[in-house]
Design a protein around this motif. Structure first.
Motif, PDB file in Angstrom:
ATOM      1  N   GLY A  57     -24.789   2.938  65.789  1.00  0.00           N
ATOM      2  CA  GLY A  57     -25.521   2.315  64.693  1.00  0.00           C
ATOM      3  C   GLY A  57     -26.762   1.563  65.147  1.00  0.00           C
ATOM      4  N   VAL A  58     -27.434   2.107  66.165  1.00  0.00           N
ATOM      5  CA  VAL A  58     -28.661   1.489  66.665  1.00  0.00           C
ATOM      6  C   VAL A  58     -29.769   2.534  66.696  1.00  0.00           C
ATOM      7  CG1 VAL A  58     -27.397  -0.190  68.070  1.00  0.00           C
ATOM      8  CG2 VAL A  58     -28.122   1.980  69.104  1.00  0.00           C
ATOM      9  N   SER A  59     -30.995   2.074  66.865  1.00  0.00           N
ATOM     10  CA  SER A  59     -32.113   3.003  66.991  1.00  0.00           C
ATOM     11  C   SER A  59     -32.177   3.521  68.423  1.00  0.00           C
ATOM     12  CB  SER A  59     -33.431   2.311  66.632  1.00  0.00           C
ATOM     13  OG  SER A  59     -33.763   1.361  67.627  1.00  0.00           O
ATOM     14  N   MET A  60     -32.839   4.649  68.597  1.00  0.00           N
ATOM     15  CA  MET A  60     -33.049   5.160  69.958  1.00  0.00           C
ATOM     16  C   MET A  60     -33.939   4.196  70.735  1.00  0.00           C
ATOM     17  SD  MET A  60     -33.113   9.306  69.736  1.00  0.00           S
ATOM     18  CE  MET A  60     -33.792   9.431  71.365  1.00  0.00           C
ATOM     19  N   ASP A  61     -34.872   3.540  70.054  1.00  0.00           N
ATOM     20  CA  ASP A  61     -35.718   2.550  70.733  1.00  0.00           C
ATOM     21  C   ASP A  61     -34.871   1.425  71.320  1.00  0.00           C
ATOM     22  OD1 ASP A  61     -38.031   3.924  70.245  1.00  0.00           O
ATOM     23  OD2 ASP A  61     -38.749   2.590  68.660  1.00  0.00           O
ATOM     24  N   ARG A  70     -31.863  -3.903  67.114  1.00  0.00           N
ATOM     25  CA  ARG A  70     -30.862  -2.835  67.123  1.00  0.00           C
ATOM     26  C   ARG A  70     -31.151  -1.725  66.134  1.00  0.00           C
ATOM     27  NH1 ARG A  70     -24.861  -4.144  68.621  1.00  0.00           N
ATOM     28  NH2 ARG A  70     -25.227  -5.390  70.474  1.00  0.00           N
ATOM     29  N   ASN A  71     -31.473  -2.067  64.899  1.00  0.00           N
ATOM     30  CA  ASN A  71     -31.767  -1.041  63.917  1.00  0.00           C
ATOM     31  C   ASN A  71     -32.793  -1.561  62.924  1.00  0.00           C
ATOM     32  OD1 ASN A  71     -31.873   1.050  62.134  1.00  0.00           O
ATOM     33  ND2 ASN A  71     -29.673   1.361  62.058  1.00  0.00           N
ATOM     34  N   PRO A  72     -34.071  -1.291  63.186  1.00  0.00           N
ATOM     35  CA  PRO A  72     -35.117  -1.813  62.305  1.00  0.00           C
ATOM     36  C   PRO A  72     -35.120  -1.154  60.932  1.00  0.00           C
ATOM     37  CG  PRO A  72     -36.058  -0.298  63.882  1.00  0.00           C
ATOM     38  CD  PRO A  72     -34.607  -0.482  64.258  1.00  0.00           C
ATOM     39  N   TYR A  73     -34.389  -0.058  60.777  1.00  0.00           N
ATOM     40  CA  TYR A  73     -34.384   0.672  59.509  1.00  0.00           C
ATOM     41  C   TYR A  73     -33.288   0.197  58.571  1.00  0.00           C
ATOM     42  CZ  TYR A  73     -36.834   3.421  62.902  1.00  0.00           C
ATOM     43  OH  TYR A  73     -37.668   3.798  63.905  1.00  0.00           O
ATOM     44  N   GLU A  74     -32.394  -0.597  59.075  1.00  0.00           N
ATOM     45  CA  GLU A  74     -31.276  -1.090  58.285  1.00  0.00           C
ATOM     46  C   GLU A  74     -31.703  -2.393  57.613  1.00  0.00           C
ATOM     47  OE1 GLU A  74     -27.368  -2.860  59.958  1.00  0.00           O
ATOM     48  OE2 GLU A  74     -27.157  -0.682  59.897  1.00  0.00           O
ATOM     49  N   PRO A  75     -31.562  -2.481  56.289  1.00  0.00           N
ATOM     50  CA  PRO A  75     -31.947  -3.729  55.637  1.00  0.00           C
ATOM     51  C   PRO A  75     -31.054  -4.872  56.109  1.00  0.00           C
ATOM     52  CG  PRO A  75     -30.865  -2.252  54.086  1.00  0.00           C
ATOM     53  CD  PRO A  75     -31.016  -1.503  55.377  1.00  0.00           C
ATOM     54  N   ASP A  76     -31.685  -5.965  56.408  1.00  0.00           N
ATOM     55  CA  ASP A  76     -30.955  -7.139  56.871  1.00  0.00           C
ATOM     56  C   ASP A  76     -31.061  -8.262  55.860  1.00  0.00           C
ATOM     57  OD1 ASP A  76     -29.823  -6.549  59.297  1.00  0.00           O
ATOM     58  OD2 ASP A  76     -31.574  -7.129  60.459  1.00  0.00           O
ATOM     59  N   THR A  77     -29.974  -8.945  55.681  1.00  0.00           N
ATOM     60  CA  THR A  77     -30.011 -10.202  54.972  1.00  0.00           C
ATOM     61  C   THR A  77     -29.850 -11.253  56.046  1.00  0.00           C
ATOM     62  OG1 THR A  77     -29.043  -9.225  53.022  1.00  0.00           O
ATOM     63  CG2 THR A  77     -28.922 -11.620  53.210  1.00  0.00           C
ATOM     64  N   ILE A  78     -30.781 -12.169  56.101  1.00  0.00           N
ATOM     65  CA  ILE A  78     -30.824 -13.114  57.203  1.00  0.00           C
ATOM     66  C   ILE A  78     -30.559 -14.519  56.681  1.00  0.00           C
ATOM     67  CG2 ILE A  78     -32.282 -14.081  59.010  1.00  0.00           C
ATOM     68  CD1 ILE A  78     -33.829 -11.420  58.925  1.00  0.00           C
ATOM     69  N   HIS A  82     -31.720 -15.137  52.708  1.00  0.00           N
ATOM     70  CA  HIS A  82     -33.159 -14.875  52.727  1.00  0.00           C
ATOM     71  C   HIS A  82     -33.359 -13.435  53.156  1.00  0.00           C
ATOM     72  CE1 HIS A  82     -34.409 -18.996  52.105  1.00  0.00           C
ATOM     73  NE2 HIS A  82     -33.454 -19.353  52.928  1.00  0.00           N
ATOM     74  N   ASP A  83     -34.094 -12.686  52.372  1.00  0.00           N
ATOM     75  CA  ASP A  83     -34.347 -11.291  52.714  1.00  0.00           C
ATOM     76  C   ASP A  83     -35.360 -11.190  53.836  1.00  0.00           C
ATOM     77  OD1 ASP A  83     -32.596 -10.253  50.823  1.00  0.00           O
ATOM     78  OD2 ASP A  83     -34.111 -10.399  49.243  1.00  0.00           O
ATOM     79  N   ALA A  84     -35.263 -10.117  54.601  1.00  0.00           N
ATOM     80  CA  ALA A  84     -36.138  -9.904  55.748  1.00  0.00           C
ATOM     81  C   ALA A  84     -37.614  -9.889  55.362  1.00  0.00           C
ATOM     82  CB  ALA A  84     -35.766  -8.599  56.442  1.00  0.00           C
ATOM     83  N   ASP A  85     -37.956  -9.534  54.127  1.00  0.00           N
ATOM     84  CA  ASP A  85     -39.357  -9.484  53.691  1.00  0.00           C
ATOM     85  C   ASP A  85     -40.041 -10.848  53.718  1.00  0.00           C
ATOM     86  OD1 ASP A  85     -39.021  -6.811  53.265  1.00  0.00           O
ATOM     87  OD2 ASP A  85     -38.774  -6.988  51.097  1.00  0.00           O
ATOM     88  N   GLU A  86     -39.267 -11.906  53.762  1.00  0.00           N
ATOM     89  CA  GLU A  86     -39.837 -13.250  53.727  1.00  0.00           C
ATOM     90  C   GLU A  86     -40.348 -13.719  55.084  1.00  0.00           C
ATOM     91  OE1 GLU A  86     -37.332 -16.146  51.789  1.00  0.00           O
ATOM     92  OE2 GLU A  86     -36.404 -14.568  50.621  1.00  0.00           O
ATOM     93  N   PHE A  87     -40.113 -12.952  56.147  1.00  0.00           N
ATOM     94  CA  PHE A  87     -40.436 -13.386  57.493  1.00  0.00           C
ATOM     95  C   PHE A  87     -41.523 -12.521  58.117  1.00  0.00           C
ATOM     96  CE2 PHE A  87     -36.043 -14.643  56.743  1.00  0.00           C
ATOM     97  CZ  PHE A  87     -36.083 -15.982  57.091  1.00  0.00           C
ATOM     98  N   THR A  88     -42.293 -13.105  59.028  1.00  0.00           N
ATOM     99  CA  THR A  88     -43.275 -12.337  59.795  1.00  0.00           C
ATOM    100  C   THR A  88     -42.545 -11.520  60.849  1.00  0.00           C
ATOM    101  OG1 THR A  88     -43.579 -14.010  61.509  1.00  0.00           O
ATOM    102  CG2 THR A  88     -44.966 -14.211  59.523  1.00  0.00           C
ATOM    103  N   GLU A  89     -43.268 -10.575  61.454  1.00  0.00           N
ATOM    104  CA  GLU A  89     -42.668  -9.765  62.517  1.00  0.00           C
ATOM    105  C   GLU A  89     -42.202 -10.637  63.679  1.00  0.00           C
ATOM    106  OE1 GLU A  89     -41.896  -6.447  62.766  1.00  0.00           O
ATOM    107  OE2 GLU A  89     -42.333  -6.473  60.624  1.00  0.00           O
TER     108      GLU A  89
END
Length: 109
Positions: A57-61, A70-78, A82-89
Motif C-alpha cells: 500500500g505504498v508508492s514505488m517512489d 508512503r502513498n501520495p495518491y491516498e487521501p489523508d485526513t490529518i 483537517h483535510d490535506a488540502d489545507e496544508f502546503t507541500e
C-alpha cells in the motif's frame, strides 16, 4: 537501487507480519532472493517492484527511496479532521515525517 529500498522492504514486510519465505513464494523465488533485497545485494525487477508497492500500500517512489511519503495518491485526513488540502507541500511533508517517527517509536516498544 539503494539502501532505502533494502530498509523499506524489510520494514514493510515486518509491518505486514510476513516472512521472507512468504514474500518469496508470492513471486516464485526462494527465501534467499528476498534476503538479498533486504541486504541491498540485489533488487527485484520492475513488475515485482510494482506488485510489492501494491502489496504494501505504498508508492514505488516511497519503496525505492525517492519519496518519504508512503502513498501520495491516498487521501489523508490529518489530525483533528483537517483535510490535506489545507496544508502546503512543506507542511504535509513535515506531517508525514512526524507520522513516520511515531510509527518507528511504536515498533521499538
Amino acid at each position: 537501487m539503494g539502501s532505502d529500498f533494502a530498509t523499506r522492504i524489510k520494514l514493510l514486510r515486518k509491518e505486514k507480519e510476513m516472512s521472507q519465505t512468504e514474500i518469496a513464494k508470492r513471486y516464485g523465488l526462494d527465501r534467499t532472493s528476498v534476503g538479498k533485497w533486504e541486504a541491498n545485494v540485489s533488487a527485484p525487477d520492475i513488475e515485482t517492484l510494482q506488485d510489492l508497492a501494491n502489496l504494501f500500500g505504498v508508492s514505488m517512489d516511497y519503496l525505492t527511496g525517492v519519496s518519504d511519503i508512503r502513498n501520495p495518491y491516498e487521501p489523508d485526513t490529518i489530525a483533528a479532521h483537517h483535510d490535506a488540502d489545507e496544508f502546503t507541500e512543506d507542511e504535509l511533508r513535515a506531517i508525514e515525517e512526524f507520522k513516520e517517527t511515531v510509527r518507528r517509536l511504536r515498533q521499538n516498544r
